[in-house]
Design a protein around this motif. Structure first.
Motif, short mmCIF file in Angstrom:
data_model
loop_
_atom_site.label_atom_id
_atom_site.label_comp_id
_atom_site.label_asym_id
_atom_site.label_seq_id
_atom_site.Cartn_x
_atom_site.Cartn_y
_atom_site.Cartn_z
N THR A 103 0.83 -1.21 0.00
CA THR A 103 0.00 0.00 0.00
C THR A 103 0.86 1.25 0.00
O THR A 103 1.88 1.32 0.69
CB THR A 103 -0.93 0.00 1.24
N THR A 104 0.45 2.24 -0.78
CA THR A 104 1.11 3.54 -0.79
C THR A 104 0.18 4.57 -0.16
O THR A 104 -1.05 4.46 -0.22
CB THR A 104 1.47 3.97 -2.22
N PHE A 105 0.78 5.59 0.45
CA PHE A 105 0.03 6.59 1.20
C PHE A 105 0.33 7.98 0.65
O PHE A 105 1.49 8.33 0.40
CB PHE A 105 0.38 6.51 2.68
N ALA A 106 -0.71 8.77 0.54
CA ALA A 106 -0.59 10.08 -0.10
C ALA A 106 0.06 11.12 0.80
O ALA A 106 0.63 12.10 0.29
CB ALA A 106 -1.97 10.58 -0.53
N LEU A 107 0.01 10.93 2.12
CA LEU A 107 0.41 11.99 3.04
C LEU A 107 1.79 11.78 3.65
O LEU A 107 2.18 12.51 4.57
CB LEU A 107 -0.64 12.13 4.15
N GLY A 108 2.55 10.81 3.17
CA GLY A 108 3.89 10.60 3.70
C GLY A 108 3.89 9.95 5.06
O GLY A 108 3.04 9.12 5.36
N GLU A 109 4.84 10.33 5.91
CA GLU A 109 4.94 9.79 7.26
C GLU A 109 5.08 10.92 8.26
O GLU A 109 5.78 11.91 8.00
CB GLU A 109 6.12 8.83 7.38
N THR A 110 4.44 10.76 9.40
CA THR A 110 4.47 11.77 10.46
C THR A 110 4.45 11.07 11.81
O THR A 110 4.37 9.85 11.90
CB THR A 110 3.23 12.69 10.38
N VAL A 111 4.51 11.86 12.86
CA VAL A 111 4.21 11.36 14.19
C VAL A 111 2.70 11.11 14.27
O VAL A 111 1.90 11.94 13.85
CB VAL A 111 4.62 12.37 15.27
N LEU A 112 2.32 9.94 14.79
CA LEU A 112 0.92 9.56 14.93
C LEU A 112 0.55 9.41 16.40
O LEU A 112 1.39 9.04 17.22
CB LEU A 112 0.65 8.22 14.24
#
Length: 296
Positions: free
Chosen positions: A171-180
Motif C-alpha cells: 500500500t502507498t500513502f498520499a500523506l507521507g509519514e508523520t508522528v501519529l
C-alpha cells in the motif's frame, strides 16, 4: 466507542495504585476507578493525580517510553497529558505511572480532534524515540484472549490478518509519514471548559502514515456513529478525506479487524457483546461490514 481489552480488573487496579502511591508519597485516600481494560486508570482525588496500572514486568519499557514521549510532546507544544513523576513504579506484577488529572476534561468533538491531529502530524519526527506503526501488533495475544471465539472464527481472523498484512506491504500513502497518535478517537483527546486540550493514552504514539489516525473517524462515520455533516466537517478541518485515498480499502479492513478483536476479548461474559461479536464476524464474512456495528 472506547476500545478496551479487559486485562486489569477493578480491585487489582485500586490495590496496585494505592501501593505505588504509598511508595512515592502520593496521597491515595478514596481512590476511584476511571476505567479498567487492558490497563487500569485510577483517580487519586486528594492528589489530583491519575494512576495508570499496566500488568506485566515487561511493560516497564513501554511505560518508560510513554513517559518520555509525553515529555517530548510537551517540548513540541503538542497538547497531551503530562506525567506527574518522570519514572514508573513497579508493584509486584504491575507497573504504575502517575499523570496529571483534568477534573473537567471531556471527550473532544470531531473538529477539535481534526485540529489537534493537524498539529500533531506537523511536528518534526524525533530521532530514536518512537517506533514505527505496526498495524497488527499483539494480534496473536489478543486473539488468544478472545474466549468467545470458536475455532472457525480464529482461523478466519488469522487468514484475514495474513491477507491484509500482505496488502499493507504493497500500500502507498498520499500523506507521507508523520508522528501519529496511533489510536486517534475523540475519547483519547480531552478538552476542558477553559479550552485546554490533552491527548491521552500515549502508549500508541508512533511514526507512520497520517491516514492511520484519520481512519477511525471515517470508519465510525460508516458505522453510523457520526452524521454526514459531522464527518464532512472533520475532513474539511483536517484538509483530507481518507476515504478518497487509494489506501482506504486496506486501512478500513484492518481497523474493522482490530475492532472485532477488541470486542472478542470482552464478549465472553456479556450477552449483548457476544451478539454484537457474532454480527461483526458475520458481516466481515459476507462483506456488509460495518453495517449494524454498535459502539460500547
Amino acid at each position: 466507542m472506547l476500545e478496551e481489552d479487559g486485562g486489569v480488573q477493578t480491585d487489582e487496579a485500586i490495590r496496585a495504585a494505592a501501593l505505588a502511591a504509598a511508595q512515592v508519597g502520593v496521597p491515595a485516600a478514596d481512590p476511584a476507578v476511571v476505567r479498567v481494560g487492558e490497563n487500569g486508570v485510577v483517580l487519586l482525588p486528594n492528589a489530583g493525580v491519575l494512576a495508570r496500572v499496566v500488568r506485566g514486568p515487561e511493560a516497564i519499557h513501554h511505560v518508560r517510553r510513554e513517559l518520555e514521549v509525553a515529555a517530548w510532546l510537551a517540548s513540541q507544544e503538542v497538547p497531551a497529558t503530562r506525567p506527574v513523576r518522570p519514572a514508573p513504579v513497579v508493584v509486584g506484577p504491575y507497573v504504575v505511572s502517575f499523570w496529571g488529572y483534568l477534573p473537567d476534561g471531556r471527550a473532544a468533538d470531531l473538529v477539535t480532534l481534526a485540529e489537534s491531529l493537524r498539529l500533531l502530524h506537523g511536528v518534526p519526527r524525533p530521532v530514536g524515540l518512537l517506533p514505527r506503526l505496526s498495524p497488527f501488533a499483539r494480534f496473536g495475544e489478543q486473539l488468544d484472549r478472545g474466549a468467545a471465539l470458536g475455532a472457525g472464527d480464529r482461523a478466519f481472523l488469522r487468514e484475514r490478518r495474513d491477507r491484509l498484512a500482505a496488502q499493507w506491504e504493497q500500500t502507498t500513502f498520499a500523506l507521507g509519514e508523520t508522528v501519529l497518535h496511533g489510536d486517534a478517537h475523540m475519547e483519547n483527546l480531552l478538552v476542558t471548559v477553559d479550552g485546554r486540550r490533552a491527548f491521552v493514552d500515549l502508549e500508541t504514539v508512533c511514526v507512520g502514515p497520517p491516514e492511520w489516525d484519520l481512519t477511525l473517524s471515517a470508519l465510525y462515520y460508516e458505522c453510523g456513529w457520526f452524521t454526514e455533516h459531522e464527518y464532512a466537517t472533520f475532513a474539511e478541518t483536517y484538509g483530507y478525506d481518507v476515504r478518497l485515498g487509494s489506501a482506504w480499502p486496506v486501512l478500513r479492513q484492518i481497523r474493522m479487524l482490530r475492532m472485532t478483536l477488541w470486542l472478542a476479548q470482552s464478549a465472553g461474559t456479556d450477552a449483548q457483546r457476544r451478539r454484537q461479536l457474532t454480527h461483526r464476524l458475520s458481516t466481515l464474512r459476507d462483506g456488509s461490514a460495518p453495517a449494524g456495528w454498535t459502539g460500547f
